[in-house]
Design a protein around this motif. Sequence first.
Motif, PDB file in Angstrom:
ATOM      1  N   HIS A   9       0.668  -0.800  -0.431  1.00  0.00           N
ATOM      2  CA  HIS A   9      -0.322   0.018  -0.028  1.00  0.00           C
ATOM      3  C   HIS A   9       0.925   1.451   0.644  1.00  0.00           C
ATOM      4  O   HIS A   9       0.376   2.050  -0.657  1.00  0.00           O
ATOM      5  CB  HIS A   9      -1.061  -0.317   1.275  1.00  0.00           C
ATOM      6  N   ASP A  10       2.069   1.044   0.543  1.00  0.00           N
ATOM      7  CA  ASP A  10       2.606   2.295   1.085  1.00  0.00           C
ATOM      8  C   ASP A  10       4.145   2.411  -0.031  1.00  0.00           C
ATOM      9  O   ASP A  10       5.241   2.973   0.268  1.00  0.00           O
ATOM     10  CB  ASP A  10       2.921   3.025   2.192  1.00  0.00           C
ATOM     11  N   GLU A  80      -6.667   8.377  -4.023  1.00  0.00           N
ATOM     12  CA  GLU A  80      -6.809   8.582  -2.413  1.00  0.00           C
ATOM     13  C   GLU A  80      -7.219   6.471  -2.683  1.00  0.00           C
ATOM     14  O   GLU A  80      -7.899   6.154  -3.007  1.00  0.00           O
ATOM     15  CB  GLU A  80      -8.495   8.837  -2.088  1.00  0.00           C
ATOM     16  N   ASP A  81      -6.940   6.394  -1.316  1.00  0.00           N
ATOM     17  CA  ASP A  81      -7.143   4.954  -0.498  1.00  0.00           C
ATOM     18  C   ASP A  81      -6.656   4.125  -1.424  1.00  0.00           C
ATOM     19  O   ASP A  81      -7.196   3.274  -1.551  1.00  0.00           O
ATOM     20  CB  ASP A  81      -9.303   4.491  -0.772  1.00  0.00           C
ATOM     21  N   ILE A  82      -5.025   3.813  -1.869  1.00  0.00           N
ATOM     22  CA  ILE A  82      -4.497   3.064  -2.742  1.00  0.00           C
ATOM     23  C   ILE A  82      -4.690   2.117  -2.291  1.00  0.00           C
ATOM     24  O   ILE A  82      -4.077   1.627  -0.812  1.00  0.00           O
ATOM     25  CB  ILE A  82      -3.141   3.737  -3.487  1.00  0.00           C
ATOM     26  N   ARG A  83      -5.019   0.797  -2.841  1.00  0.00           N
ATOM     27  CA  ARG A  83      -4.670  -0.032  -2.415  1.00  0.00           C
ATOM     28  C   ARG A  83      -3.830  -1.094  -2.980  1.00  0.00           C
ATOM     29  O   ARG A  83      -3.910  -1.543  -4.228  1.00  0.00           O
ATOM     30  CB  ARG A  83      -5.798  -1.530  -1.941  1.00  0.00           C
ATOM     31  N   ARG A  94      -5.604  -1.043  -7.034  1.00  0.00           N
ATOM     32  CA  ARG A  94      -7.162   0.028  -6.599  1.00  0.00           C
ATOM     33  C   ARG A  94      -6.978   1.633  -6.000  1.00  0.00           C
ATOM     34  O   ARG A  94      -6.584   1.043  -5.043  1.00  0.00           O
ATOM     35  CB  ARG A  94      -8.098  -1.418  -5.764  1.00  0.00           C
ATOM     36  N   PHE A  95      -8.059   2.598  -6.749  1.00  0.00           N
ATOM     37  CA  PHE A  95      -7.834   3.028  -5.893  1.00  0.00           C
ATOM     38  C   PHE A  95      -8.660   4.599  -6.158  1.00  0.00           C
ATOM     39  O   PHE A  95      -9.568   3.894  -7.522  1.00  0.00           O
ATOM     40  CB  PHE A  95      -6.294   3.442  -6.095  1.00  0.00           C
ATOM     41  N   ARG A  98      -9.717  11.432  -7.647  1.00  0.00           N
ATOM     42  CA  ARG A  98     -10.781  12.502  -6.621  1.00  0.00           C
ATOM     43  C   ARG A  98     -10.413  13.943  -8.114  1.00  0.00           C
ATOM     44  O   ARG A  98      -9.331  13.870  -7.571  1.00  0.00           O
ATOM     45  CB  ARG A  98     -10.322  12.829  -5.214  1.00  0.00           C
ATOM     46  N   THR A 108     -15.470  11.987  -8.383  1.00  0.00           N
ATOM     47  CA  THR A 108     -14.095  11.224  -8.317  1.00  0.00           C
ATOM     48  C   THR A 108     -14.723   9.807  -9.478  1.00  0.00           C
ATOM     49  O   THR A 108     -15.549  10.101 -10.138  1.00  0.00           O
ATOM     50  CB  THR A 108     -14.996  10.310  -7.131  1.00  0.00           C
ATOM     51  N   ARG A 110     -13.438   5.324 -10.095  1.00  0.00           N
ATOM     52  CA  ARG A 110     -13.077   4.527  -9.396  1.00  0.00           C
ATOM     53  C   ARG A 110     -12.032   3.668  -9.940  1.00  0.00           C
ATOM     54  O   ARG A 110     -12.180   3.458 -11.392  1.00  0.00           O
ATOM     55  CB  ARG A 110     -13.748   2.967  -9.115  1.00  0.00           C
ATOM     56  N   HIS A 136     -16.697  10.647  -3.656  1.00  0.00           N
ATOM     57  CA  HIS A 136     -16.162   9.613  -2.078  1.00  0.00           C
ATOM     58  C   HIS A 136     -15.761  10.574  -1.119  1.00  0.00           C
ATOM     59  O   HIS A 136     -15.485  11.144  -1.323  1.00  0.00           O
ATOM     60  CB  HIS A 136     -14.768   9.063  -2.817  1.00  0.00           C
TER      61      HIS A 136
END
Length: 137
Positions: A9-10, A80-83, A94-95, A98, A108, A110, A136
């Motif tokens: 994730h990071d 945002e919310d990067i997986r 997947r994120f 925005r 936003t 997907r 989102h």
Amino acid sequence: MSERGRADHDGAVAETIRSLYRALGDRAAFDAHLASDITIWESDAPDLIDGVSGLDALRDERAGRARAADSAAPAWVAPEDIRVDRWDDAAVARFVLRAHYPDREDETFRVTDVLTAVGGRWLIVHHHAERHPHPHP
């Protein structure tokens, strides 16, 4: 490593995604994150886009529509919310993307990106984005 792959994730893959959108507006810097034979699904494109040259055609079409509608570009765009899941030299990110506008509601999207490691760098080989019908939080 789990069956789904190793979470990142990071790590380098997530940083590639962040770097991609920091480069928005600079085609050469943006395109440095893309494989030349990338395939792309976009909400505003009726067909699968093949390669960076196909992306350039969509970009030019979008610019023409924006001029005709006299609409401003977003003030900023950010993932945002990067997986991320990784398998050796392959990864899926997947994120939510925005797009912020100072004078109207944010948009936003997907997004799913498939990446491969090439020469010590991650390159996007497939991009799929769809407009998210609800902002989102």
